[in-house]
Scaffold this active site. Structure first.
Site, mmCIF file in Angstrom:
data_model
loop_
_atom_site.group_PDB
_atom_site.id
_atom_site.type_symbol
_atom_site.label_atom_id
_atom_site.label_comp_id
_atom_site.label_asym_id
_atom_site.label_seq_id
_atom_site.Cartn_x
_atom_site.Cartn_y
_atom_site.Cartn_z
ATOM 1 N N ASP A 1 -13.410 29.966 37.899
ATOM 2 C CA ASP A 1 -14.115 31.107 37.116
ATOM 3 C C ASP A 1 -15.369 31.686 38.187
ATOM 4 O O ASP A 1 -16.236 30.899 38.173
ATOM 5 C CB ASP A 1 -14.573 30.952 35.953
ATOM 6 C CG ASP A 1 -15.344 32.067 35.090
ATOM 7 O OD1 ASP A 1 -15.359 33.178 35.640
ATOM 8 O OD2 ASP A 1 -15.903 31.532 34.165
ATOM 9 N N ASP B 1 -16.967 38.059 32.954
ATOM 10 C CA ASP B 1 -17.270 36.766 33.220
ATOM 11 C C ASP B 1 -17.063 36.016 31.724
ATOM 12 O O ASP B 1 -17.035 34.743 31.560
ATOM 13 C CB ASP B 1 -18.840 36.259 33.451
ATOM 14 C CG ASP B 1 -18.790 34.974 33.744
ATOM 15 O OD1 ASP B 1 -17.854 34.251 33.960
ATOM 16 O OD2 ASP B 1 -19.829 34.422 34.115
ATOM 17 N N LYS C 1 -20.980 35.349 39.199
ATOM 18 C CA LYS C 1 -21.539 34.224 38.960
ATOM 19 C C LYS C 1 -22.601 34.368 40.067
ATOM 20 O O LYS C 1 -22.212 34.517 41.054
ATOM 21 C CB LYS C 1 -20.848 33.168 38.512
ATOM 22 C CG LYS C 1 -20.264 33.085 37.102
ATOM 23 C CD LYS C 1 -19.692 31.609 36.958
ATOM 24 C CE LYS C 1 -18.853 31.699 35.784
ATOM 25 N NZ LYS C 1 -19.592 31.524 34.456
ATOM 26 N N LYS D 1 -7.762 26.396 27.322
ATOM 27 C CA LYS D 1 -8.177 27.701 28.497
ATOM 28 C C LYS D 1 -7.944 27.104 29.711
ATOM 29 O O LYS D 1 -8.507 25.921 30.046
ATOM 30 C CB LYS D 1 -9.831 27.814 28.158
ATOM 31 C CG LYS D 1 -10.539 28.656 29.399
ATOM 32 C CD LYS D 1 -11.820 29.046 29.016
ATOM 33 C CE LYS D 1 -12.425 29.749 30.294
ATOM 34 N NZ LYS D 1 -13.856 29.915 30.052
ATOM 35 N N ARG E 1 -12.281 33.872 26.473
ATOM 36 C CA ARG E 1 -11.926 34.462 25.086
ATOM 37 C C ARG E 1 -10.768 35.349 25.117
ATOM 38 O O ARG E 1 -10.145 35.727 24.312
ATOM 39 C CB ARG E 1 -13.473 35.001 24.387
ATOM 40 C CG ARG E 1 -13.989 36.136 25.268
ATOM 41 C CD ARG E 1 -15.349 36.427 24.521
ATOM 42 N NE ARG E 1 -16.425 35.391 25.177
ATOM 43 C CZ ARG E 1 -17.515 35.115 24.942
ATOM 44 N NH1 ARG E 1 -17.982 36.292 23.970
ATOM 45 N NH2 ARG E 1 -18.420 34.467 25.286
ATOM 46 N N ASP F 1 -13.036 24.947 34.617
ATOM 47 C CA ASP F 1 -12.808 25.827 33.630
ATOM 48 C C ASP F 1 -11.572 25.777 33.059
ATOM 49 O O ASP F 1 -11.316 26.716 32.065
ATOM 50 C CB ASP F 1 -13.596 27.440 34.249
ATOM 51 C CG ASP F 1 -13.750 28.115 33.087
ATOM 52 O OD1 ASP F 1 -14.352 27.664 32.076
ATOM 53 O OD2 ASP F 1 -13.787 29.421 33.313
ATOM 54 N N GLU G 1 -14.323 35.879 30.351
ATOM 55 C CA GLU G 1 -12.639 35.877 30.385
ATOM 56 C C GLU G 1 -12.071 34.913 29.496
ATOM 57 O O GLU G 1 -10.825 35.040 29.110
ATOM 58 C CB GLU G 1 -12.567 35.679 31.901
ATOM 59 C CG GLU G 1 -12.480 34.421 32.389
ATOM 60 C CD GLU G 1 -13.547 33.454 32.236
ATOM 61 O OE1 GLU G 1 -14.572 33.894 32.178
ATOM 62 O OE2 GLU G 1 -13.540 32.284 32.243
HETATM 63 N N1 BES Z 1 -16.528 29.202 32.164
HETATM 64 C C1 BES Z 1 -17.609 30.132 31.665
HETATM 65 C C2 BES Z 1 -18.617 29.264 30.825
HETATM 66 C C3 BES Z 1 -19.264 27.896 31.099
HETATM 67 C C4 BES Z 1 -20.549 28.034 31.806
HETATM 68 C C5 BES Z 1 -18.689 26.902 31.337
HETATM 69 C C6 BES Z 1 -21.020 26.984 32.060
HETATM 70 C C7 BES Z 1 -19.315 25.666 31.736
HETATM 71 C C8 BES Z 1 -20.547 25.733 31.884
HETATM 72 C C9 BES Z 1 -17.457 31.336 30.778
HETATM 73 O O1 BES Z 1 -16.388 31.837 31.262
HETATM 74 C C10 BES Z 1 -18.548 32.121 30.898
HETATM 75 O O2 BES Z 1 -18.652 32.444 32.178
HETATM 76 N N2 BES Z 1 -19.157 32.661 29.843
HETATM 77 C C11 BES Z 1 -20.188 33.346 30.079
HETATM 78 C C12 BES Z 1 -20.297 34.276 28.641
HETATM 79 C C13 BES Z 1 -21.160 35.453 28.629
HETATM 80 C C14 BES Z 1 -20.751 36.415 29.635
HETATM 81 C C15 BES Z 1 -21.084 36.218 27.381
HETATM 82 C C16 BES Z 1 -21.388 32.735 29.731
HETATM 83 O O3 BES Z 1 -21.525 31.637 29.128
HETATM 84 O O4 BES Z 1 -22.546 33.069 30.430
HETATM 85 ZN ZN ZN Z 2 -14.649 30.681 31.982
HETATM 86 ZN ZN ZN Z 3 -16.668 33.265 32.826
#
Ligand code: BES
Ligand code: ZN
Ligand code: ZN
Length: 507
Positions: A271, A348, A278, A266, A352, A289, A350
C-alpha cells in the site's frame, strides 16, 4: 521443531535439559519439581532459598544436575502466582524457556508435563499449551538470508513427558501443531516483501493450501471481476502492473450442507497510498497490508487440518495500491458491486474499497455470519496502540463470541461503536458515500463504511488489525515482526461455533 509425547519416568529419561515448573511463592510444589528436588539432594529448594529463583512468570534458571537424574541439566521455569494461572501463561513460559535454550545452542529438551490434582489445567489443555507455546515462540524467518547461515540457531526437538498413556495428549499436540503451522504460514506471508508476495503469489499459496487440504479454490481474474461488476476492487488495482486476483476458498466437510461462515481478508500486497501517496518514511511497513488475507489463508489451513464440522468460505481480494498514469484518483466516483457509488476522497483508503466488493460478493453464499480482518486504519493504531485489534460489527452475540475467542487464544481485541450518527461523516455531495470520513473517529468511519456493504440481515464482525499485525518488540509468543494475528482467534471462534440467534442483530 519436532514434538513427541512419551510416557516415562523423569529420573531415568535421557535429556540434555529437563524442564520443570514452579509457582511463585508456591507452598505447594508441583510433583515433578518435588521429585527433581528430592533426586538432586534438595538442589531446587536451595536455589529458591538462596533467592536465585522465585517462580515469577517467565523467570527461569538453568541448573546442572549434580547426580540423581539421568538428565544433564534442569531448566526451572516460573509460572507466576497460582491464582493468576492461565493456559496462556503456560504457553508463554514454555516459549520463553525454549528461546533461552535455543540462544544457548541447546537444541533439545524433555518437558515434564505438570499433571495431577495440584495443577489447575486439564492434561490435554496442558499438553496443547506447551506444544503451541513452544512452536509459536520459536518462529523465525530466515528464508531470505544468504550469509552466515551457520549462525542461525535452531531448536529441534521437544519431548513432552507424561505419566499417562500418551494417546489423547498426542492428539492435542497434533492440534497445536496444525494451529502453529497456520499462524506461521500467515507470519511468513506477511514477512515476505512486496516484490515477492505479489497478488499472484498470495493466490498461488492459497491454491497450494487448498490443494493439500482438499478445499475448493477459485481465482477470479480482473476480466471476470469486471464482468461481475467489482468496480471498487478494480479501481484500486488500476494503478498496478501486477494483475489483481480475487481468491475464493471453501471448506465443506462431506454431508455438511449448512450455510457457511464467510471470512474476508484484506489483501493489499503493498500500500503506497496510490495517488494520495504516503510519506516515504516507514512506507516499507506497508508490505504488511495483506495481513488480513494471510490470517484468513492460515485459518483456512487450520480449519481443514482440524476437520471442523462447519462450512467456511474465505474471500480474499488481492492487489497492490500504486500510483501510475492509469491509477484511480481522488474525486473519481466508482460503482461498487453492490451498485452503490463511492466518491474517492483518498486513494489511500483503498482497503475499504476492496473489502466493500468482497462483502457484497459474500451475499451469494447466504452466510450465517461474515468476519473480516483488515489492516484498515492508522486511526485504530492511534486509539489502541500495538498488539490490540479494533472490533466492530452489527451483532452483539457475534461480537461477544469474537471477544471470547480472543480471550481464549491470547489475542487482544477491543470494541468500537458503529452508531449511525457517525454516518454524517461519510456523506458525499456527488455519490452515495465517500471513502473517507475525515480525521475524527477514523477506525469507526472505516468500519461504518464497510457496514454499508454487508448483505442485509447478515451478522458481521470487523477486526481492524492495523496495530496488531506487526509486533515492534519481541513478546514471548510473538517474535518481533509479523504476528500472525487472527489465525488463532478465528480457529477458536470456529471450534466453538454454534448457530447465532436472529435477535442479536442491531438495526
Ligand atoms: N493500510 C492503511 C492503514 C494502516 C496504517 C495500516 C498504518 C497499518 C499501519 C490504510 O490503507 C490506510 O492508508 N488508511 C488511511 C485511511 C484514511 C485515508 C481515511 C489511514 O489510516 O490513514
Ligand atoms: Zn491499506
Ligand atoms: Zn491505504
Amino acid at each position: 521443531m519436532e514434538l513427541k509425547v512419551t510416557k516415562g519416568d523423569l529420573h531415568t529419561v535421557d535429556a540434555k535439559v529437563l524442564i520443570v515448573f514452579h509457582f511463585e511463592g508456591g507452598e505447594t510444589w508441583l510433583r515433578a519439581t518435588e521429585e527433581v528436588n528430592k533426586a538432586t539432594g534438595g538442589m531446587v529448594a536451595r536455589v529458591i532459598a538462596a533467592g536465585d529463583f522465585r517462580g515469577e512468570h517467565l523467570e527461569h534458571i538453568l541448573l546442572y544436575v549434580p547426580g540423581g537424574l539421568a538428565a544433564e541439566r534442569i531448566l526451572l521455569s516460573g509460572l507466576g502466582k497460582q491464582q493468576e494461572f492461565s493456559p496462556h501463561r503456560l504457553r508463554e513460559a514454555v516459549a520463553q524457556a525454549l528461546k533461552t535454550l535455543r540462544e544457548r545452542r541447546l537444541a533439545s529438551a524433555v518437558l515434564v508435563l505438570p499433571e495431577g490434582e495440584e495443577f489447575p489445567c486439564a492434561a490435554g489443555d496442558t499438553a496443547e499449551a506447551c506444544a503451541l507455546g513452544g512452536l509459536l515462540g520459536l518462529y523465525q524467518f530466515t528464508e531470505l538470508r544468504t550469509k552466515e547461515r551457520e549462525k542461525i540457531k535452531e531448536f529441534s526437538s521437544l519431548v513432552l513427558l507424561t505419566r499417562q498413556e500418551p494417546g489423547e495428549l498426542a492428539a492435542r499436540v497434533a492440534q497445536a501443531e496444525a494451529i502453529a503451522r497456520g499462524v506461521d504460514l500467515a507470519r511468513d506471508l506477511v514477512t515476505l516483501p512486496g516484490n515477492v508476495a505479489t497478488p499472484r503469489l498470495l493466490a498461488e499459496r492459497a491454491r497450494e493450501v487448498a490443494l493439500q487440504a482438499g478445499l475448493r479454490y477459485r481465482a477470479i481474474d480482473p476480466g471476470e471481476a469486471k464482468e461481475l461488476g467489482m468496480g471498487a476492487f478494480l479501481a484500486v488495482a488500476r494503478g498496478s502492473d501486477e494483475p489483481a486476483v480475487f481468491v475464493e476458498m471453501e471448506h465443506r466437510p462431506e454431508g455438511q450442507d449448512s450455510t457457511p461462515i464467510v471470512l474476508v481478508g484484506k489483501g493489499i500486497t503493498f500500500d503506497s497510498g496510490g495517488i494520495s501517496i504516503k510519506p516515504a518514511e516507514n512506507m516499507e511497513a506497508m508490505k504488511d497490508d495483506m495481513a488480513g488475507a494471510a490470517a484468513v489463508i492460515g485459518a483456512m489451513q487450520v480449519v481443514a487440518a482440524l476437520r471442523l464440522p462447519l462450512a467456511v468460505v474465505a474471500l480474499i481480494p488481492c492487489t497492490e495500491n500504486l500510483p501510475s498514469g492509469k491509477a484511480y484518483k481522488p474525486g473519481d466516483v466508482i460503482r461498487s458491486l453492490s451498485g452503490q457509488t463511492i466518491e474517492v476522497i483518498s486513494t489511500d483508503a483503498e482497503g475499504r474499497l476492496v473489502l466493500a466488493d468482497a462483502l457484497s460478493y459474500a451475499a451469494r453464499f447466504t452466510p450465517q455470519a461474515i468476519i473480516d480482518l483488515a489492516t484498515l486504519t492508522g486511526a485504530c493504531v492511534v486509539a489502541l496502540g500495538n498488539g490490540v485489534s479494533g472490533l466492530m460489527g452489527n451483532h452483539d452475540d457475534l461480537m461477544a463470541r469474537v471477544q471470547a475467542a480472543a480471550e481464549k487464544s491470547g489475542e487482544k481485541v477491543w470494541p468500537f461503536p458503529l452508531w449511525d450518527t457517525y454516518f454524517e461523516l461519510l456523506k458525499s455531495d456527488v455519490a452515495d458515500l465517500k471513502n473517507v470520513g475525515g480525521r475524527k473517529a477514523g477506525a469507526i468511519t472505516g468500519g461504518l463504511f464497510l457496514k454499508q456493504f454487508v448483505p442485509q440481515g447478515v451478522p458481521w464482525a470487523h477486526l481492524d488489525i492495523a496495530g496488531s499485525a506487526w509486533e515492534e518488540k519481541d513478546r514471548p509468543l510473538v517474535p518481533k515482526g509479523a504476528s500472525g494475528v487472527g489465525v488463532q482467534l478465528l480457529t477458536r471462534l470456529l471450534q466453538d461455533w454454534k448457530p447465532l440467534g436472529a435477535d442479536g442483530l442491531q438495526r
